[in-house]
Motif scaffolding. Structure first.
Motif, short mmCIF file in Angstrom:
data_model
loop_
_atom_site.label_atom_id
_atom_site.label_comp_id
_atom_site.label_asym_id
_atom_site.label_seq_id
_atom_site.Cartn_x
_atom_site.Cartn_y
_atom_site.Cartn_z
N GLY A 1 -7.34 -8.72 4.92
CA GLY A 1 -7.82 -7.19 4.45
C GLY A 1 -7.26 -7.13 3.03
O GLY A 1 -6.83 -8.02 2.48
N PRO A 2 -7.85 -5.96 2.32
CA PRO A 2 -7.46 -5.91 0.79
C PRO A 2 -5.86 -5.68 0.69
O PRO A 2 -5.38 -5.18 1.64
N ILE A 3 -5.45 -6.24 -0.48
CA ILE A 3 -4.02 -5.97 -0.64
C ILE A 3 -3.91 -5.00 -1.70
O ILE A 3 -4.28 -5.06 -3.00
N THR A 4 -3.43 -3.76 -1.26
CA THR A 4 -3.60 -2.47 -2.25
C THR A 4 -2.25 -2.49 -2.85
O THR A 4 -1.40 -1.67 -2.61
N MET A 5 -2.20 -3.12 -4.11
CA MET A 5 -0.77 -2.88 -4.74
C MET A 5 -1.17 -2.59 -6.18
O MET A 5 -2.19 -3.11 -6.82
N PRO A 6 -0.24 -1.70 -7.03
CA PRO A 6 -0.89 -1.21 -8.16
C PRO A 6 -0.02 -2.16 -9.10
O PRO A 6 0.66 -1.84 -10.20
N GLY B 1 0.76 -1.07 0.06
CA GLY B 1 0.05 -0.01 0.02
C GLY B 1 0.74 1.26 -0.18
O GLY B 1 0.29 2.56 -0.08
N ASP B 2 2.14 1.42 0.08
CA ASP B 2 2.89 2.22 0.25
C ASP B 2 2.89 2.85 -1.11
O ASP B 2 3.02 2.30 -2.33
#
Length: 408
Positions: free
Chosen positions: A259-264, A228-229
């Motif tokens: 939880g959600p894995i927020t990676m682009p 998420g960074d």
């Protein structure tokens, strides 16, 4: 043209999972030139090309033969195409600069033939990179990190066999043990400096992957504390300028379900070591049920964009309670491992996942020999007949795969 990405992979049904979890249960190079399908020497020490060991034993208790004349590489039954399942294994490569190119070529051909014999159509090459302490702001190559050109040579051999290839740098955790840490708990004192160092490290490998037309590059693995960074946006954007294949991220199983894995990235893999509290004689049905309960915490039903990037378990008593225990050596029980593999394969098919990669095979091992259980990791599957039979049954099933999917 820039490729579309998944929407930060926070939407449950579109989660792409490569399950590879090293969970703490004890919690400017250029490509090689080629001639006649063989490596051309590029590494010279004291005016001589270094030679590989004349029959050495790896730290995991398997023997690798001395380099032999180039042998033919077997060809996969059916090359992977988009929409087909990825049936493969994780090949972990700790390089040795003293190993000759002839030795590396010999080992790559050995593993290509072994994987084809299992009816695999894919392989993921994991290799170590290094850091200092949990707060370190830099990463680096080490003696055990293969150079980009040596990696490119191995990729060419796997492609000769028709295997789909994935490249996966994996942070070595040895230096973190003193602080009782692991790769998912690093806390760089200066994140900007860490990400700049990391991008400098991965760029030559992205170039090698592009030159050899690898299918996937895993930009990060199990880096829980950095998920998420915002710096990942720049890292991934720059990676996509160099590499035209799929850019992925492999999350640890615990973070995936929490939880959600927020990676682009385009795809998310999961290292999957879900513990199932059952006895050693549990049925495959019970093991499937245990996996489904974990997966249902995130999403129910079909998971066509999920790849189990890493799945494995020790061939020993008590392993179902901690599949990712890499260090314990209890009494060997091959049936535990074989039944687990059968269950995981059933989950992949029933939930229409994208495939599975088994952990693992070590590059310096001879996969055709039985592990020496006095020293070998219980997670080794090569040379265990029951596990190999389960893998072959999985890889020759009539499962056609999740089909061609698009991001939504």
């Amino acid at each position: 043209m820039k490729r579309a990405r998944l929407p930060l992979l926070a939407v449950l049904p579109v989660t792409v999972i490569a399950v590879v979890v090293a969970t703490p249960f004890v919690v400017g190079d250029h490509p090689l030139q080629w001639s006649s399908g063989s490596f051309m020497p590029h590494l010279v020490l004291d005016g001589k090309e270094p030679s590989g060991p004349a029959g050495s034993t790896s730290g995991d208790g398997k023997t690798s033969a001395a380099p032999s004349p180039t042998t033919e590489v077997a060809k996969v039954d059916k090359e992977w195409k988009k929409g087909m399942p990825q049936w493969g294994a994780q090949l972990y490569w700790e390089d040795n600069p003293k190993h000759s190119l002839a030795y590396i070529e010999k080992q790559a051909r050995l593993h290509a033939n072994y994987l084809v014999g299992l009816h695999a159509n894919s392989v993921s090459i994991s290799f170590p990179f290094f850091t200092g302490k949990l707060a370190s702001t830099a990463v680096s190559r080490g003696d055990k990190t293969p150079t980009p050109d040596r990696l490119a040579g191995v990729l060419e051999i796997f492609h000769e066999a028709g295997l789909r290839t994935t490249i996966r740098p994996l942070m070595d955790e040895h230096s973190l043990k003193a602080e009782k840490g692991w790769r998912g708990s690093i806390k760089p004192a200066d994140r900007s400096a860490w990400f700049a160092s990391y991008e400098k490290f991965v760029t030559p490998y992205l170039k090698a992957a592009e030159s050899e037309k690898a299918a996937t590059f895993v930009i990060g693995t199990e880096l829980n504390s950095l998920e998420g960074d915002a710096h990942w946006e720049t890292v991934v954007d720059d990676a996509e300028k160099v590499f035209s294949g799929e850019v992925a991220y492999d999350a640890n199983w615990d973070n995936y379900v929490e939880g959600p894995i927020t990676m682009p990235v385009n795809h998310l893999g999961i290292d999957a070591y879900f513990p199932v509290k059952v006895d050693d004689d549990a049925s495959v049905h019970d093991l499937v049920d245990g996996w489904d309960k974990w997966l249902d915490r995130k999403a129910t039903g079909s998971l066509p964009k999920i790849t189990v990037a890493e799945a494995g378990i020790g061939a020993m008593n008590g392993a179902y309670h901690a599949p990712g225990d890499f260090y314990t050596k209890r009494a060997v029980n091959p049936e535990v491992q074989a039944n687990w593999y059968t269950a995981v394969c059933k989950v992949v098919q029933e939930r229409k996942m994208s495939g599975v990669y088994w952990w693992s095979i070590y590059f310096d091992d001879d996969p055709n020999t039985k592990p020496d259980d006095k020293v070998a990791s219980r997670l080794d599957f090569a040379g265990r007949p029951q596990s190999e039979k389960a893998i072959k049954t999985c890889f020759t099933s009539d499962y056609a795969g999740p089909g061609t999917t698009t991001a939504s």
